[in-house]
Design an enzyme around this catalytic site. Sequence first.
Site, mmCIF file in Angstrom:
data_model
loop_
_atom_site.group_PDB
_atom_site.id
_atom_site.type_symbol
_atom_site.label_atom_id
_atom_site.label_comp_id
_atom_site.label_asym_id
_atom_site.label_seq_id
_atom_site.Cartn_x
_atom_site.Cartn_y
_atom_site.Cartn_z
ATOM 1 N N HIS A 162 0.947 -1.161 0.282
ATOM 2 C CA HIS A 162 -0.548 0.311 -0.057
ATOM 3 C C HIS A 162 0.929 1.185 0.122
ATOM 4 C CE1 HIS A 162 -2.727 3.358 0.973
ATOM 5 N NE2 HIS A 162 -2.123 3.072 2.609
ATOM 6 N N SER A 227 -3.869 0.443 -4.237
ATOM 7 C CA SER A 227 -3.244 -0.347 -3.763
ATOM 8 C C SER A 227 -3.935 -1.954 -3.533
ATOM 9 C CB SER A 227 -2.138 -0.043 -2.549
ATOM 10 O OG SER A 227 -3.359 0.170 -1.702
#
Length: 302
Positions: A162, A227
Amino acid sequence: MFSEAQLYSPVTTGTDGDVTVHLSEEHPGVHDSGYRERRNAIAARALAYRPGEATPRIEYTEDEQRVWRIAAAELSRKHERYASAEVLAGARRLGLAHDHIPQLDEVSAQLVPLSGFRYVPAAGLVPLREFFGSFADRIFHSTQYIRHHSAPLYTPEPDAIHEIIGHANQLASPRFAAIYAEVGAAVARLETDAALKFLADVFWFSMEFGVVRERGEIRCYGAGLLSSYGEIEEFRGARLRPLDVREMGTAVYDITHYQPVLYCAASISEIEEVVGGFFATATDDVVAATTASPTPGSRRPA
């Protein structure tokens, strides 16, 4: 509104100095003792870091490298289909490795020439004021751990995938990086927790989960969407609202589910004008006046 602590597994240091990451019972790695020990060790490296020191380099395992390769390849394909042109241009300039997990100093070396941002390690949750305030110095606090190998396309918390594939590709755009820097400058002006929380929620619905209309299609630019293997396929089904800072800063939502409402910009320029403009002028008084005023109905519908 969300409580940012819910995004991270709590990290504690015992009286003996041992660092423990407390995974929830729903976490894919909670019953894997090896994974838990690994998380503790990586968190301890981050907690020991001091500004000015060399960034800790993590010797990633083959399981962790495999997770990165799977996620990087799959998300790259998703980006070509769903990401905004500004993100794609930044990603091409950044050129993140897909065959191995980049060390944070590698990410910094690639980012600094593009936008001035550099990465420093975080064990987990960084307090809002420190996390957002560091943007003024073009610093991004990033975790270094990788999600459990049993679920390479899912994580219940922000991991290096992420932080790097989501945020670094976004920060490779000087236009987005400038908005981050305005966030950091705003934090220095804000004194109340309420105003800081309002700023965080506007950031959530823009730089984390923002979408933009391009050539008749809805594309994503938010790092949370970039992400997320699952949500990047689903965000076009969300109810789209026009950019509205008051709504974005006061919306009630659940961070544990795909976002049912997203705020759609007509262009990157509108993001700069509306979102960036708010961050550039935000003070406690501005936030108080914004929350007290009725929601304007003049913005273009998405």
